[in-house]
Scaffold this active site. Structure first.
Site, PDB file in Angstrom:
ATOM      1  N   HIS A   1     -13.452 -45.727  26.531  1.00 44.67           N
ATOM      2  CA  HIS A   1     -11.657 -45.796  26.659  1.00 44.67           C
ATOM      3  C   HIS A   1     -10.826 -46.750  25.958  1.00 44.67           C
ATOM      4  O   HIS A   1     -10.008 -46.466  25.428  1.00 44.67           O
ATOM      5  CB  HIS A   1     -11.160 -45.566  28.131  1.00 44.67           C
ATOM      6  CG  HIS A   1     -11.877 -44.325  28.777  1.00 44.67           C
ATOM      7  ND1 HIS A   1     -12.129 -43.155  27.922  1.00 44.67           N
ATOM      8  CD2 HIS A   1     -12.250 -44.248  29.978  1.00 44.67           C
ATOM      9  CE1 HIS A   1     -12.915 -42.365  29.007  1.00 44.67           C
ATOM     10  NE2 HIS A   1     -12.776 -43.064  30.140  1.00 44.67           N
TER      11      HIS A   1
ATOM     12  N   CYS B   1     -20.492 -28.828  35.037  1.00 44.92           N
ATOM     13  CA  CYS B   1     -19.975 -30.338  35.527  1.00 44.92           C
ATOM     14  C   CYS B   1     -20.175 -30.555  36.936  1.00 44.92           C
ATOM     15  O   CYS B   1     -19.707 -29.760  37.519  1.00 44.92           O
ATOM     16  CB  CYS B   1     -18.375 -30.465  34.961  1.00 44.92           C
ATOM     17  SG  CYS B   1     -17.986 -32.025  35.275  1.00 44.92           S
TER      18      CYS B   1
ATOM     19  N   CYS C   1     -11.414 -32.895  33.255  1.00 46.22           N
ATOM     20  CA  CYS C   1     -12.060 -34.353  33.486  1.00 46.22           C
ATOM     21  C   CYS C   1     -10.731 -35.166  34.380  1.00 46.22           C
ATOM     22  O   CYS C   1      -9.811 -35.264  33.823  1.00 46.22           O
ATOM     23  CB  CYS C   1     -11.967 -35.011  32.216  1.00 46.22           C
ATOM     24  SG  CYS C   1     -13.419 -34.370  31.417  1.00 46.22           S
TER      25      CYS C   1
ATOM     26  N   CYS D   1     -10.537 -46.420  38.580  1.00 39.47           N
ATOM     27  CA  CYS D   1     -10.215 -46.178  37.228  1.00 39.47           C
ATOM     28  C   CYS D   1      -8.709 -45.604  37.440  1.00 39.47           C
ATOM     29  O   CYS D   1      -8.407 -44.633  38.199  1.00 39.47           O
ATOM     30  CB  CYS D   1     -11.102 -45.250  36.573  1.00 39.47           C
ATOM     31  SG  CYS D   1     -12.937 -46.010  36.453  1.00 39.47           S
TER      32      CYS D   1
ATOM     33  N   CYS E   1      -7.684 -41.590  36.580  1.00 40.24           N
ATOM     34  CA  CYS E   1      -8.801 -40.566  37.304  1.00 40.24           C
ATOM     35  C   CYS E   1      -8.395 -40.152  38.989  1.00 40.24           C
ATOM     36  O   CYS E   1      -8.064 -41.085  39.641  1.00 40.24           O
ATOM     37  CB  CYS E   1     -10.074 -41.058  37.324  1.00 40.24           C
ATOM     38  SG  CYS E   1     -11.293 -39.756  37.797  1.00 40.24           S
TER      39      CYS E   1
ATOM     40  N   CYS F   1     -15.045 -41.547  45.386  1.00 40.28           N
ATOM     41  CA  CYS F   1     -15.547 -42.566  44.323  1.00 40.28           C
ATOM     42  C   CYS F   1     -15.373 -44.162  44.757  1.00 40.28           C
ATOM     43  O   CYS F   1     -14.278 -44.276  45.323  1.00 40.28           O
ATOM     44  CB  CYS F   1     -15.186 -42.137  42.898  1.00 40.28           C
ATOM     45  SG  CYS F   1     -15.903 -43.176  41.554  1.00 40.28           S
TER      46      CYS F   1
ATOM     47  N   GLU G   1     -16.610 -31.189  44.230  1.00 38.53           N
ATOM     48  CA  GLU G   1     -16.445 -30.070  43.408  1.00 38.53           C
ATOM     49  C   GLU G   1     -17.229 -29.916  42.091  1.00 38.53           C
ATOM     50  O   GLU G   1     -17.715 -31.109  41.838  1.00 38.53           O
ATOM     51  CB  GLU G   1     -14.951 -30.247  42.608  1.00 38.53           C
ATOM     52  CG  GLU G   1     -13.821 -29.953  44.225  1.00 38.53           C
ATOM     53  CD  GLU G   1     -12.441 -30.163  43.636  1.00 38.53           C
ATOM     54  OE1 GLU G   1     -11.500 -29.700  44.225  1.00 38.53           O
ATOM     55  OE2 GLU G   1     -12.161 -31.018  42.673  1.00 38.53           O
TER      56      GLU G   1
END
Ligand code: SAH
Length: 352
Positions: free
Chosen positions: A224, A109, A341, A120, A123, A116, A96
């Site tokens: 973070h 973006c 995000c 995390c 996410c 991935c 995407e």
């Protein structure tokens, strides 16, 4: 017996490699320049489009190579104008990309991997398994397609590119660097590297490598929280890349490039929204010239984390500002279509 011969993707070759191939086949070397220009700058989808080379050569190339191009599989437009695009790759896999309009600013973006390998906790992309790295042309094509979308929809070409889509760009280092080289080269899109930002979860060794390579684009670190124990709970990559090592790598990066780094900080309710957290962040900010982007948390399905309150967020920001730190607040965009995000997870496709 059927012998399946897969022709190589011509966009996987450097110009010098193409030149060598052409010369070996008895062609003039400058033909390679022409073909290279077609497959990158002119985004040709077929050899037959290459009208400045002979028909014979076009057919010859067709017999030896393929031209991989990504396709738009679907797109969704948010109430706020953000557009999310699902791209289909030549092997049917999907990634995407997002167009984020903000006044005259048009940001793309883009993704660097299919899925991935990191986990995390906040996410959505982490829920997908890591399937493969994107090639330089697959990354570049996302920019071409989103640029076209920006012009067609808003009449404004792209002004910025962020490597903040699916994947960890520093775990696909070589291809990401080649894609940036093509995006910035006059032989590609000719964009300024100052308009490109690569975001990483923090791989110390590769941050140093970017310093050695004296990269000219911007770097953002998904920090973070500036406390090892808490950060490891959020992002297990912190175990092998703790804050001290990241700080050393960032100092090295800054010495080599002179580029101010951005720290991304998603503010979570009851996790990292106290003044003590702001104090630790302010300490971390002392290492090198930097700025902080406070990011509103975009909830993903599990409900494990929540957004911090406005009151806590404001106090957090005021504290940082009182320490002389530059703070930006990034409100989320495209939330209604899962384009914000951390929400990129091929939902459309999974539901299909
Ligand atoms: N792997 C890279 C790039 C992808 S993430 C990285 O970690 O930086 C891009 C940004 O989106 C990062 O700052 C990431 O932490 C943030 N992000 C991820 N999930 C999010 C969520 N649910 N809400 C808000 N931001 C999120």
């Amino acid at each position: 017996m059927i012998v399946r011969t897969e022709k190589p993707n011509i966009r996987g070759f450097s110009k010098d490699q193409l030149k060598a191939f052409f010369v070996e086949k008895g062609e003039k070397a400058f033909r390679a320049d022409q073909v290279y220009q077609w497959v990158w700058q002119k985004s040709a989808a077929s050899f037959q489009e290459m009208t400045n080379i002979s028909k014979e050569l076009r057919t010859f190339l067709e017999q030896h190579f393929e031209i991989h191009k990504i396709k738009i599989a679907s797109s969704q437009r948010s109430k706020d104008g953000t557009i999310k695009v699902a791209f289909e790759l030549h092997d049917g896999k999907l990634v995407e990309g997002v167009l984020i309009p903000a006044g005259d600013r048009m940001t793309a973006c883009i993704s660097s991997q299919v899925g991935c390998s990191l986990d995390c906790k906040f996410c959505a992309t982490a829920r997908l398994k890591m399937m493969r790295n994107l090639t330089p042309d697959e990354i570049y094509d996302q920019v071409v397609a989103i640029n076209k979308l920006a012009i067609d929809t808003y009449g404004i070409p792209l002004t910025n590119i962020v490597y903040m889509g699916m994947g960890e760009p520093l775990l696909n280092y070589k291809n990401v660097m080649t894609s940036i080289q093509m995006i910035t080269s006059p032989e590609g899109l000719g964009m300024s590297p100052r308009r490109i930002t690569l975001s990483t979860s923090g791989i110390a060794k590769m941050i140093r490598k970017m310093g050695d390579d004296q990269v000219k684009f911007n770097l953002a670190l998904s920090l973070h929280v500036a406390n090892n124990e808490k950060r490891t709970r959020l992002m297990s990559i912190n175990q092998s890349n703790p804050l001290e090592e990241l700080a050393d790598a960032l100092k090295y990066f800054y010495e080599k490039t002179g580029t101010r780094v951005t720290y991304e900080y998603i503010i979570f309710r009851d996790f990292n929204d106290e003044i003590q957290d702001a104090r630790e962040l302010a300490e971390f900010c002392k290492h090198i010239p930097c700025k902080v982007n406070i990011i509103e948390y975009n909830p993903i399905d599990d409900g494990f984390f929540q957004q911090a309150s406005k009151q806590k967020t404001d106090a957090f920001i005021r504290f940082l500002e009182s320490k002389g730190i530059i703070v930006n607040v990034r409100r989320s965009r495209g939330k209604d279509i899962d384009a914000a995000c951390g929400q990129l997870a091929n939902k459309v496709v999974q539901q299909a």
